[in-house]
Enzyme design. Structure first.
Site, mmCIF file in Angstrom:
data_model
loop_
_atom_site.group_PDB
_atom_site.id
_atom_site.type_symbol
_atom_site.label_atom_id
_atom_site.label_comp_id
_atom_site.label_asym_id
_atom_site.label_seq_id
_atom_site.Cartn_x
_atom_site.Cartn_y
_atom_site.Cartn_z
ATOM 1 N N ASP A 101 0.792 -0.952 -0.112
ATOM 2 C CA ASP A 101 0.118 -0.143 -0.070
ATOM 3 C C ASP A 101 0.939 1.276 0.132
ATOM 4 O O ASP A 101 1.869 1.531 0.401
ATOM 5 C CB ASP A 101 -0.807 -0.131 1.064
ATOM 6 C CG ASP A 101 -2.088 -0.944 1.191
ATOM 7 O OD1 ASP A 101 -1.803 -1.963 0.086
ATOM 8 O OD2 ASP A 101 -2.638 -0.729 1.580
ATOM 9 N N HIS A 247 3.918 -2.526 3.338
ATOM 10 C CA HIS A 247 3.832 -1.096 2.737
ATOM 11 C C HIS A 247 5.221 -1.238 1.972
ATOM 12 O O HIS A 247 6.000 -0.959 3.099
ATOM 13 C CB HIS A 247 3.403 0.599 3.466
ATOM 14 C CG HIS A 247 2.264 0.168 4.516
ATOM 15 N ND1 HIS A 247 2.214 -0.938 5.103
ATOM 16 C CD2 HIS A 247 0.905 0.768 3.884
ATOM 17 C CE1 HIS A 247 0.964 -0.271 6.339
ATOM 18 N NE2 HIS A 247 0.377 0.351 4.601
#
Length: 337
Positions: A101, A247
């Site tokens: 993400d 991430h």
């Protein structure tokens, strides 16, 4: 001159190319490489009539050389469940989906792409529209290498706490920015903070064709900027069918990935994009139940089973406490889901 797209006041350069087709097969531990194109061996013609036969053979070879290559087989159609949020998959085998993400990030994302490429792994990147606007060339790299790209909103608000018009702007602008760079519109949405409600999910699915995808494995890499902790959390939580959240904007997360992926490979895990895992996802029992008369399974001795009468001592289940209406999402210094 390349056309430009104005999205929320930010110019996004239109990328060249029509996008990347996702392979219908899940990637395994190591990619199989072709050692080179096959060659056509020339056969010399000798003796009477050999010259004519040689000319015919040469003409045939020339015709074969200019013949267009057959179109590649199209990827199988993927039909996600309706009004559903994916957190994991019910699959046969040790298949998992790695998802990343908050990118694309020009420093850390290319490093992660090199790590994935070395191991023949395809992942899904849920990107922010404002990061796409700043770094379209990095998004193009993700797409060109065959990874899947999802929508993570434009600026990372909690979608359930803003107006519908604001939600539409966040998601619509992001999908358009992705399309301008890759030539493909995203199929999946990861809502910031994982926050979603049924009515909003139905509207998003209907208007933008976005299926909601959350996660089953969370290493809290936004909180623990420690490669060892990220490694330990993922290895401890992964099970077959899991969607792994992390991430690609944190150097500590990217640094942990080679060891994480190598250990998962050694354990027999295989990797795929969200679309590839959905293609393998088995029909859930609730859908099978709905297909039966009255939505109930048939039982041979059902008529012989009588419900037990309620007793005076029976007490209703305690109702769970409702969360505060204005409870704010958990904030994360330097990065959020």
């Amino acid at each position: 001159m390349k056309p430009l797209l104005i999205v929320s006041g930010i110019l996004v350069a239109s990328a060249v190319g029509a996008g990347v087709a996702i392979s219908p097969m899940l990637t395994s531990a190591k990619a199989v490489r072709d050692d080179g194109p096959a060659t056509t061996q020339s056969i010399s013609q000798n003796g009477p009539g050999g010259q004519a036969k040689g000319a015919q053979g040469k003409a045939a070879q020339q015709a074969e050389a200019v013949a267009p290559a057959p179109d590649p087989a199209p990827a199988p159609a993927v039909t996600p469940r309706k009004n559903y949020t994916y957190k994991s998959f019910n699959v046969d085998g040790n298949y998992i989906a790695m998802t990343f993400d908050d990118g694309p990030n020009p420093e850390t994302t290319p490093q992660l792409l090199a790590i994935l490429k070395e191991r023949g792994i395809k992942a899904t990147f849920f990107v922010l529209g404002n990061m796409v606007a700043k770094h379209p060339e990095v998004l193009k790299m993700i797409s060109d290498e065959g990874h899947e790209i999802g929508n993570h909103s434009w600026s990372h608000p909690q979608l359930t706490r803003i107006s519908q018009a604001a939600v539409e702007k966040e998601l619509g602008n992001t999908s358009e920015a992705i399309f301008q760079v890759t030539g493909k519109r995203p199929m999946y949405l990861r809502p910031p903070y994982g926050s979603m409600k049924p009515t909003l999910r139905a509207m998003i699915e209907e208007k933008y064709g976005l299926t909601t995808v959350n996660w089953a494995v969370d290493p809290n890499d936004w909180k623990f900027r420690d490669s060892q902790k990220v490694h330990d959390a993922i290895i401890a939580q992964v099970t077959p069918g899991a969607i792994v959240l992390s991430h690609d904007i944190y150097p500590t997360t990217v640094a942990a990935m080679p060891r994480i992926l190598d250990e998962l490979i050694a354990k027999g895990y295989k990797f795929g994009t969200i679309s590839e895992l959905i293609a393998r996802d088995k029909t859930p029992k609730v859908q099978l139940m709905a297909a039966l008369p009255n939505g109930k399974p048939q039982q041979a001795n059902q008529k012989d089973k009588k419900p037990k009468p309620a007793t005076a001592s029976a007490k209703p289940d305690a109702k769970p406490a409702k969360p505060a209406a204005n409870a704010a999402p958990q904030q994360r210094a330097g990065g959020v889901y």
